[in-house]
Design a protein around this motif. Structure first.
Motif, short mmCIF file in Angstrom:
data_model
loop_
_atom_site.label_atom_id
_atom_site.label_comp_id
_atom_site.label_asym_id
_atom_site.label_seq_id
_atom_site.Cartn_x
_atom_site.Cartn_y
_atom_site.Cartn_z
N GLN A 1 0.83 -1.21 0.00
CA GLN A 1 0.00 0.00 0.00
C GLN A 1 0.86 1.26 0.00
O GLN A 1 0.53 2.25 -0.68
CB GLN A 1 -0.92 -0.01 1.22
CG GLN A 1 -1.98 -1.09 1.20
CD GLN A 1 -2.84 -1.05 2.44
OE1 GLN A 1 -3.42 0.00 2.76
NE2 GLN A 1 -2.95 -2.15 3.15
N LEU A 2 1.97 1.24 0.76
CA LEU A 2 2.86 2.39 0.78
C LEU A 2 3.50 2.60 -0.59
O LEU A 2 3.61 3.75 -1.06
CB LEU A 2 3.93 2.20 1.84
CG LEU A 2 4.99 3.30 1.95
CD1 LEU A 2 4.35 4.65 2.25
CD2 LEU A 2 6.03 2.96 3.01
N THR B 1 1.34 6.65 -6.70
CA THR B 1 0.24 7.57 -6.95
C THR B 1 0.69 9.01 -6.71
O THR B 1 0.29 9.94 -7.44
CB THR B 1 -0.95 7.23 -6.04
OG1 THR B 1 -1.35 5.88 -6.27
CG2 THR B 1 -2.13 8.15 -6.32
N GLU B 2 1.55 9.20 -5.70
CA GLU B 2 2.09 10.54 -5.45
C GLU B 2 2.90 11.02 -6.65
O GLU B 2 2.80 12.19 -7.05
CB GLU B 2 2.96 10.50 -4.20
CG GLU B 2 3.59 11.85 -3.85
CD GLU B 2 4.48 11.76 -2.63
OE1 GLU B 2 5.16 12.76 -2.33
OE2 GLU B 2 4.52 10.69 -1.99
N ALA C 1 2.37 9.23 4.17
CA ALA C 1 3.00 9.43 5.46
C ALA C 1 2.36 8.55 6.53
O ALA C 1 3.04 7.97 7.39
CB ALA C 1 2.91 10.91 5.86
N ASN C 2 1.05 8.41 6.48
CA ASN C 2 0.34 7.57 7.45
C ASN C 2 0.71 6.10 7.27
O ASN C 2 0.95 5.37 8.25
CB ASN C 2 -1.16 7.76 7.30
CG ASN C 2 -1.95 6.97 8.33
OD1 ASN C 2 -1.66 7.01 9.52
ND2 ASN C 2 -2.95 6.23 7.87
N LEU C 3 0.78 5.64 6.03
CA LEU C 3 1.14 4.25 5.76
C LEU C 3 2.58 3.97 6.18
O LEU C 3 2.90 2.88 6.67
CB LEU C 3 0.95 3.93 4.28
CG LEU C 3 -0.50 3.80 3.81
CD1 LEU C 3 -0.56 3.70 2.29
CD2 LEU C 3 -1.16 2.57 4.44
N SER D 1 16.99 -3.65 10.24
CA SER D 1 17.38 -5.07 10.23
C SER D 1 16.25 -5.97 9.76
O SER D 1 16.45 -7.17 9.60
CB SER D 1 17.80 -5.49 11.65
OG SER D 1 16.70 -5.42 12.55
N LEU D 2 15.07 -5.40 9.54
CA LEU D 2 13.93 -6.19 9.08
C LEU D 2 13.35 -5.56 7.82
O LEU D 2 12.35 -4.86 7.84
CB LEU D 2 12.85 -6.26 10.18
CG LEU D 2 11.61 -7.11 9.84
CD1 LEU D 2 11.98 -8.56 9.62
CD2 LEU D 2 10.57 -6.98 10.95
N PRO D 3 13.98 -5.81 6.67
CA PRO D 3 13.41 -5.29 5.43
C PRO D 3 12.13 -6.02 5.07
O PRO D 3 12.00 -7.22 5.29
CB PRO D 3 14.52 -5.57 4.41
CG PRO D 3 15.27 -6.74 4.97
CD PRO D 3 15.22 -6.58 6.46
N VAL D 4 11.18 -5.27 4.54
CA VAL D 4 9.90 -5.85 4.13
C VAL D 4 9.66 -5.48 2.68
O VAL D 4 9.52 -4.29 2.34
CB VAL D 4 8.74 -5.33 5.02
CG1 VAL D 4 7.41 -5.89 4.54
CG2 VAL D 4 8.98 -5.72 6.48
N ASP D 5 9.64 -6.48 1.83
CA ASP D 5 9.43 -6.24 0.40
C ASP D 5 7.98 -5.87 0.13
O ASP D 5 7.05 -6.40 0.75
CB ASP D 5 9.79 -7.49 -0.41
CG ASP D 5 11.27 -7.82 -0.31
OD1 ASP D 5 12.07 -6.90 -0.02
OD2 ASP D 5 11.63 -9.01 -0.51
#
Length: 508
Positions: A213-214, A220-221, A260-262, A286-290
């Motif tokens: 979503q981010l 979209t931005e 910013a909220n996401l 240390s915790l990347p999230v794809d």
């Protein structure tokens, strides 16, 4: 002869075939008689039979995939997910707490087994010294004093044992209670670990959904920035009204605020996930999230009957019922007499001043051993013991009802999860096609707007439609992954039933 000498007839004695000749024989006779009455059925409480029947198949769409339910997380083919779950099962506070609770249960069982089979008899000893002062003493002329003052020492050591003979199986029934209580604790431990693995997976996929979503918000931005720039240029050239440029500026600000909220939500989700796996103080980097959501694996092939052996909560409820039933047996056997063998050994030594006028001491050492037996019959306690049996019978019926409810709940959770997962997979297929069409429509309108062929309103409407389609698709994919985790958990995944030893699951 006595009758002839006294001239009085002898009174006939009442005839008793095999009458006891001693108090012990009388006690044994009463005890065995009471035991016979109980064993013959005077106290034999019917055991409840829980209804654990399940349908032959789920009403949800039948699964066809073969999955390793013991380590279901490997079905997602995500190395990061596998690493997080395995780390959590080793280092997470919840996993270590569950292990500590199991260690407590193991220690309690060890002490209870010892108490059942080994007499709890201490080795006792004492020592003392007595000082005697002769204040006055009368001795006949030429006599020898019969005692002297001074110190007298005494030493004693005794080891007396009381060993109950398990003639009626009271100890064996007690051991069944202990074993089933420990089995229930072990199943609770496995259930806690299975829940931890599921919680880690759900938190991981929720973070993945926020990352997607981010990423969409940032894309979209970028798009809205381009539309704003186009609108400002056209407004400055007098081709469109300035209100359209203001509208584009407002849409850009809204997208930036949503991004910013996401971003904040994603940071919080990553921190919660680090805490869950036992890495709470590690930096977020240390915790990347794809920003990627893979398709959920298909529903595994299973039947409802498998829940009875795979669900740790069902196995725990079974162990609780077995423990309650064995406790009821112990209470019933409490009506029977208790036979004990009481061997014992003792050592003693005394040192005292010698008699007479000498200055030495005399010492005496003795050793003793005893061998006895006793019987205890709860004659006056029978009303209280019968009340205990009635109370435990009610608790046993409660345990049977709890097992029935647990089985039905397990079936409902499994079927609901599979129904929801199947629906989510259909949603993903439909929304994927819809999102692709919405994206093509938006790209066409954007090109037309850049060429001046389409107005800004039409372009923004196409963009909103595409954004809504992407948001719905992201939500559907996230829901599908979350419901896949729930399905594996509901089917009893996350532990290996074959790792349980006979001692840990004994119902004897």
């Amino acid at each position: 002869m006595s009758e002839m000498m006294t001239g009085e007839p002898r009174r006939p004695r009442p005839f008793r075939s095999g009458a006891p000749t001693s108090a012990l024989d009388l006690a044994l006779g009463l005890g065995l008689g009471l035991a016979g009455l109980v064993l013959a059925g005077c106290v034999n409480t019917p055991r409840p039979t829980p209804d654990t029947r399940l349908p032959a198949a789920y009403e949800a769409p039948a699964g066809t995939a073969q999955a390793d339910l013991d380590r279901w997380w490997t079905s997602f083919n995500d190395p990061q997910l596998t690493s997080l779950i395995e780390t959590a099962l080793e280092k997470a506070p919840d996993a270590r707490t569950a292990a500590a609770v199991l260690d407590e249960a193991r220690a309690v069982r060890r002490g209870q087994v010892r108490q059942i089979w080994i007499p709890n008899t201490p080795l006792t000893g004492n020592a003392g010294r007595t000082h005697t002062e002769i204040l006055s003493q009368t001795v006949p002329p030429g006599g020898i004093p019969f005692t002297r003052g001074g110190d007298s020492d005494s030493y004693n050591a005794n080891f007396d044992v009381s060993w109950e003979l398990d003639l009626f199986g009271r100890k064996r029934a007690g051991l069944g209670v202990v074993n089933n209580d420990f089995a229930a604790a072990r199943f609770a431990y496995e259930g806690a670990r299975a829940s931890l693995a599921a919680n880690v997976a759900q938190s991981y996929f929720e973070a993945r959904g926020l990352a997607v979503q981010l990423d969409d918000a940032r894309q979209t931005e970028r798009i809205n920035t381009s539309l704003r720039d186009f609108a400002v240029k056209k407004a400055n050239a007098g081709l469109i009204a300035t209100s359209e440029a203001d509208r584009a500026e407002a849409d850009l600000a809204d997208t930036q605020a949503r991004a910013a909220n996401l971003e904040a939500q994603l940071g919080a989700a990553r921190r919660s996930l680090l805490i869950l796996v036992g890495r709470g103080i590690d930096p977020l980097a240390s915790l990347p999230v794809d920003a990627r959501l893979d398709l959920a694996p298909p529903v595994p092939a299973t039947i409802p009957g498998d829940l009875l052996g795979r669900r740790p909560d069902v196995r725990e409820a079974q162990a609780r019922l077995a423990s309650a039933s064995k406790t009821l047996k112990v209470n019933e056997l409490a009506l029977l007499p208790t036979f004990n063998i009481t061997p014992g050994v003792g050592l003693s030594k005394s040192v005292s001043p010698s008699f007479g006028g000498g200055s030495g001491t005399s010492s005496t050492s003795t050793s003793t051993w005893t061998l006895g037996a006793n019987v205890s019959i709860p004659v006056l306690n029978i009303p209280a013991l019968l009340a205990d049996i009635d109370a435990q019978d009610a608790r046993t019926r409660q345990a049977a009802i709890a097992l029935e409810k647990t089985v039905q709940t397990a079936y409902g959770e499994a079927e609901n999860a599979m129904l929801q997962l199947a629906a989510d997979q259909r949603r993903v297929n439909l929304l994927t096609a819809g999102e692709a069409r919405a994206q093509r429509a938006y790209e066409a309108n954007r090109k037309g707007y850049g060429l001046g062929l389409i107005d800004l309103t039409t372009t923004l409407q196409a963009e909103q439609s595409w954004r809504a389609s992407r948001s719905a698709l992201t939500g559907a994919r996230t829901d599908a992954l979350l419901h896949a985790v729930q399905t594996y958990k509901a089917l009893g995944g996350g532990w290996s039933p074959t790792s349980m030893t006979s001692t840990q699951v004994s119902s004897k």
